[in-house]
Scaffold this motif. Structure first.
Motif, PDB file in Angstrom:
ATOM      1  N   SER A 217       0.695  -1.343  -0.021  1.00  0.00           N
ATOM      2  CA  SER A 217      -0.129   0.055  -0.027  1.00  0.00           C
ATOM      3  C   SER A 217       1.031   1.276   0.031  1.00  0.00           C
ATOM      4  O   SER A 217       2.222   1.189   0.131  1.00  0.00           O
ATOM      5  CB  SER A 217      -0.935  -0.058   1.326  1.00  0.00           C
TER       6      SER A 217
ATOM      7  N   THR B 288       0.537   6.032   0.678  1.00  0.00           N
ATOM      8  CA  THR B 288      -0.395   6.747   1.083  1.00  0.00           C
ATOM      9  C   THR B 288       0.203   8.326   0.630  1.00  0.00           C
ATOM     10  O   THR B 288       1.472   8.245   0.534  1.00  0.00           O
ATOM     11  CB  THR B 288      -0.490   6.850   2.573  1.00  0.00           C
ATOM     12  N   ALA B 289      -0.649   9.239   0.713  1.00  0.00           N
ATOM     13  CA  ALA B 289      -0.085  10.504   0.262  1.00  0.00           C
ATOM     14  C   ALA B 289      -0.932  11.734   0.626  1.00  0.00           C
ATOM     15  O   ALA B 289      -2.022  11.065   1.347  1.00  0.00           O
ATOM     16  CB  ALA B 289       0.020  10.765  -1.266  1.00  0.00           C
ATOM     17  N   PRO B 290      -0.554  12.732   0.743  1.00  0.00           N
ATOM     18  CA  PRO B 290      -1.263  14.016   1.398  1.00  0.00           C
ATOM     19  C   PRO B 290      -3.017  13.862   0.856  1.00  0.00           C
ATOM     20  O   PRO B 290      -3.746  14.015   1.651  1.00  0.00           O
ATOM     21  CB  PRO B 290      -0.668  15.266   1.177  1.00  0.00           C
ATOM     22  N   GLY B 291      -3.088  13.671  -0.272  1.00  0.00           N
ATOM     23  CA  GLY B 291      -4.435  13.553  -0.893  1.00  0.00           C
ATOM     24  C   GLY B 291      -5.029  12.337  -1.208  1.00  0.00           C
ATOM     25  O   GLY B 291      -6.133  12.222  -1.690  1.00  0.00           O
ATOM     26  N   ARG B 292      -4.254  11.206  -1.086  1.00  0.00           N
ATOM     27  CA  ARG B 292      -4.804  10.004  -1.125  1.00  0.00           C
ATOM     28  C   ARG B 292      -4.199   8.669  -0.439  1.00  0.00           C
ATOM     29  O   ARG B 292      -3.258   8.947  -0.003  1.00  0.00           O
ATOM     30  CB  ARG B 292      -4.814   9.605  -2.787  1.00  0.00           C
ATOM     31  N   THR B 293      -4.830   7.649  -0.584  1.00  0.00           N
ATOM     32  CA  THR B 293      -4.262   6.285  -0.063  1.00  0.00           C
ATOM     33  C   THR B 293      -4.362   5.500  -1.227  1.00  0.00           C
ATOM     34  O   THR B 293      -5.296   5.573  -2.332  1.00  0.00           O
ATOM     35  CB  THR B 293      -4.951   5.932   1.053  1.00  0.00           C
ATOM     36  N   GLY B 294      -3.584   4.478  -1.320  1.00  0.00           N
ATOM     37  CA  GLY B 294      -3.602   3.404  -2.459  1.00  0.00           C
ATOM     38  C   GLY B 294      -3.133   2.204  -2.006  1.00  0.00           C
ATOM     39  O   GLY B 294      -2.450   2.007  -1.039  1.00  0.00           O
ATOM     40  N   ARG B 295      -3.433   1.348  -2.908  1.00  0.00           N
ATOM     41  CA  ARG B 295      -2.987  -0.084  -2.567  1.00  0.00           C
ATOM     42  C   ARG B 295      -2.566  -0.534  -4.175  1.00  0.00           C
ATOM     43  O   ARG B 295      -3.177  -0.341  -5.150  1.00  0.00           O
ATOM     44  CB  ARG B 295      -3.854  -1.044  -2.087  1.00  0.00           C
TER      45      ARG B 295
ATOM     46  N   THR C 197      -6.705   3.737  -5.932  1.00  0.00           N
ATOM     47  CA  THR C 197      -6.374   4.890  -5.160  1.00  0.00           C
ATOM     48  C   THR C 197      -7.715   5.454  -4.707  1.00  0.00           C
ATOM     49  O   THR C 197      -8.585   5.395  -5.441  1.00  0.00           O
ATOM     50  CB  THR C 197      -5.568   5.957  -6.021  1.00  0.00           C
ATOM     51  N   GLY C 198      -7.453   6.356  -3.793  1.00  0.00           N
ATOM     52  CA  GLY C 198      -9.030   7.067  -3.165  1.00  0.00           C
ATOM     53  C   GLY C 198      -8.488   8.262  -2.517  1.00  0.00           C
ATOM     54  O   GLY C 198      -7.720   8.194  -2.014  1.00  0.00           O
ATOM     55  N   SER C 199      -9.220   9.217  -2.750  1.00  0.00           N
ATOM     56  CA  SER C 199      -9.056  10.558  -2.126  1.00  0.00           C
ATOM     57  C   SER C 199     -10.053  11.084  -1.115  1.00  0.00           C
ATOM     58  O   SER C 199     -10.172  12.336  -0.663  1.00  0.00           O
ATOM     59  CB  SER C 199      -8.801  11.643  -2.994  1.00  0.00           C
TER      60      SER C 199
END
Lengths: 442, 182
Positions: free
Chosen positions: B133, B135-142, B158-160
């Protein structure tokens, strides 16, 4: 109607609409808005608990860590926001209500709203467009609307407490802070869910760093402060025509939407290219203009409010209440802080405490003067008590050998707050850079 | 208290409540009322490329499909606030190499995402893969990589938005349906 400060002809004379002295918190209980607000907060709180119960059952350690970390993260923000309005402090209960609206109501209602509008965008425009621009188009509309409704509710419950544009910024920022904290908790839990590796706190810590430091300074607290300024402008500036006030309101709401839109837009989402410097530059390019705009707005609002209240002390022309140099000091946050430091240097901690006490008493007297139409001459008991408090605190200061609560004459030409601000900005950039670099190496 | 002020206060508070109800119930009702267009992914197995198939997540919209050859193609689903991309391309190598390639691609493209340690994953049809996985300031992802004979199947989610959990459940169910040659 807005009360004019005695310094007629000055630009700040309409900047504040003093709270009438008769205003009592309990009178809000008679308002239907109070009970509707209480009901909304209750049901939203229940909904939030429901939303958190599932992740808590599966990831108790991660959920608890996320809540504690982001709650602690909110503390310095809260202290900064509360200190923005030194002269006329806001009631803590109302500040807590604003925070609760952002944390409980705006977050839980934004979720179904965002989801539905994103789906509508995908159906009516195209899924491709919704993927790229959905977060930029949908979230600012839904979330800024819901947060602004919180300030409208605060106005309905305690309209008299919104005295100035600064007050609107304070309540707006607190609503935004509440939203930011709870949203970040959910982001952290999403990261745990995405990691699919059980109840680990690693993704929570990573989200805390990324959303707290890389995106935290220019997030909801900032967006809502702008919207709050617009709403407060509409309420306070009653000397202006409805059209002008509506324009001010529209500008505030538009700017809140615009900075949110820019931040969420896919433009520069991944920086200016490969590598940490590109990412850092992209973040700063999107975030700094909004931060600078809000800080400038805050500077103007604070000084207008300070000048308004201090003009009442000026009119007294009583050096026992406040000398000319003290009046100048009282109007500037960095000078007030410097005066306390200067007193500590000369008389230790009691000196610092005495100066702080005098400053607070002077601020209280100024606010009470603004609420009393006939001033000290009418023998008003509240005013006389406030003035006596100032005199008592001055005598305590004099006993410590401090004649005036002023900043050090030897203070550096560049205010300490500027140096600290530049230092903090450089430190933050360094921190972001370190974070970006270390994450790339992960 | 002046009576008309009380009524005005009530009207104002009810307006705020009304606006909240419109957002919470009105918008979702409107969304349900707007018919799903042909972009909607039917809940039946779709081929991406090279005999690799997947059952789309329930309620997903197909945002984009591409086919640059019989054994190379991709599909992008939109599931509420999440996007789910599946790409198939010819590949000769082992699973760790495929995983490393996708991880490098994500890190270099996104710049500041964090990748967690990889974990093994198996689809219902028996395709083995590795997942991790970010993660980022505006989204998380796998992301995940599976290998089929001569092919690499790359999956990125990904999702925000704050409420990704529901979408993730549906995406996980969909990922589990990835199959080759069935």
């Amino acid at each position: 109607m807005t009360t004019s400060a005695p310094a007629g002809g000055r630009p700040w004379r309409f900047s504040v609409r003093p709270t009438p002295r008769a205003t009592r918190a309990l009178s809000s209980l008679q308002l239907p808005a109070f009970w509707i607000l209480a009901g909304i907060l209750f049901f939203s709180g229940m909904r939030l608990l429901d939303l958190l119960s599932s992740p808590f059952a599966r990831f108790p350690a991660a959920t608890t860590t996320a809540i504690i970390l982001f709650a602690l993260y909110a503390v310095p923000f809260w202290l900064f926001i509360a200190s923005m309005d030194f002269l006329e402090r806001e009631p803590p209960l109302l500040m807590a209500t604003a925070f609760a609206w952002g944390a409980l109501v705006a977050t839980t209602t934004a979720m179904p709203g965002n989801r539905a509008m994103l789906a509508l965008l995908a159906k009516t425009v195209s899924p491709d467009y919704a993927v790229a621009w959905g977060p930029a188009v949908v979230s600012p509309i839904i979330e800024e609307l819901l947060k602004a409704l919180g300030l409208v509710m605060i106005v309905l419950v305690a309209r008299k407490q919104i005295n100035s544009v600064l007050d609107g910024m304070v309540y707006g920022a607190l609503i935004g802070l509440g939203f930011q904290v709870v949203e970040n908790v959910f982001y952290a839990l999403n990261a745990v869910e995405m990691a699919n590796s059980g109840d680990k706190v690693g993704p929570v810590v990573a989200t805390f760093f990324l959303r707290g430091f890389l995106a935290g300074l220019w997030s909801h607290t900032l967006f809502s402060a702008v919207a709050g300024a617009g709403i407060a402008w509409f309420i306070v500036r009653t000397e202006k025509s409805l059209l002008i006030r509506s324009l001010g309101l529209a500008v505030g709401l538009f700017l809140a939407w615009a900075v949110h839109f820019i931040w969420n837009s896919p433009l520069l989402a991944d920086g200016l290219g490969r590598g940490g410097w590109g990412v850092l530059t992209g973040l700063l390019l999107k975030g700094i203009p909004a931060l600078a705009m809000v800080m400038a707005l805050l500077w103007v609002a604070r000084h207008r409010e300070a000048n308004y209240y201090i003009s009442y002390l000026v009119q007294l022309r009583d050096p026992k209440v406040a000398t000319e140099r003290e009046l100048h000091t009282l109007g500037h946050g960095h000078l007030r802080a410097d005066a306390r430091r200067y007193a500590k240097d000369r008389a230790g901690k009691p000196g610092k405490k005495a100066v702080r006490g005098l400053q607070m008493a002077q601020a209280h007297l100024a606010v009470e003067l603004s609420r009393a139409p006939f001033g000290l001459t009418a023998g008003d008991a509240v005013l006389l008590h406030a003035r006596d408090d100032v005199l008592i605190r001055r005598s305590r200061m004099l006993k410590l050998g401090l004649t005036e609560a002023i900043a050090s004459p030897l203070r550096p030409a560049v205010p300490r707050v500027v140096v600290l601000g530049i230092g903090a900005a450089l430190f933050l950039c360094g921190l972001i850079w370190f974070g970006i670099s270390s994450m790339n190496a992960a | 208290m002046v009576v008309h002020r009380w009524w005005r206060n009530l009207a104002g508070a009810l307006s705020v409540l009304g606006a909240l109800l419109i957002v919470v119930f009105g918008l979702p009702a409107l969304d349900r009322a707007v018919p799903v267009n042909p972009d909607a992914a039917a809940a039946q197995r779709r081929e991406v490329a090279g005999g690799v198939t997947v059952v789309p997540p329930s309620g997903a919209l197909i945002a984009k499909t591409s086919r640059s050859g019989p054994r190379e193609g991709s599909i992008l689903f939109l599931i509420g606030p999440a996007r789910f991309v599946m790409a198939v391309a010819p590949f000769k190598g082992d699973l760790p190499t495929a995983y490393s390639g996708l991880k490098t691609k994500i890190q270099s493209m996104r710049g500041y995402q964090v990748t967690a340690d990889e974990a093994r994953i198996v689809t219902k049809s028996g395709l083995h893969g590795l997942t991790a996985s970010f993660t980022a300031p505006g989204r998380t992802g796998r992301f995940a990589v599976f290998l089929a004979p001569g092919l690499a199947i790359e999956v990125t989610v990904t999702g925000s938005e704050a409420d990704l959990a529901q979408a993730l459940l549906r995406i996980d169910e969909s990922i589990a349906t990835i199959a080759y040659g069935n």
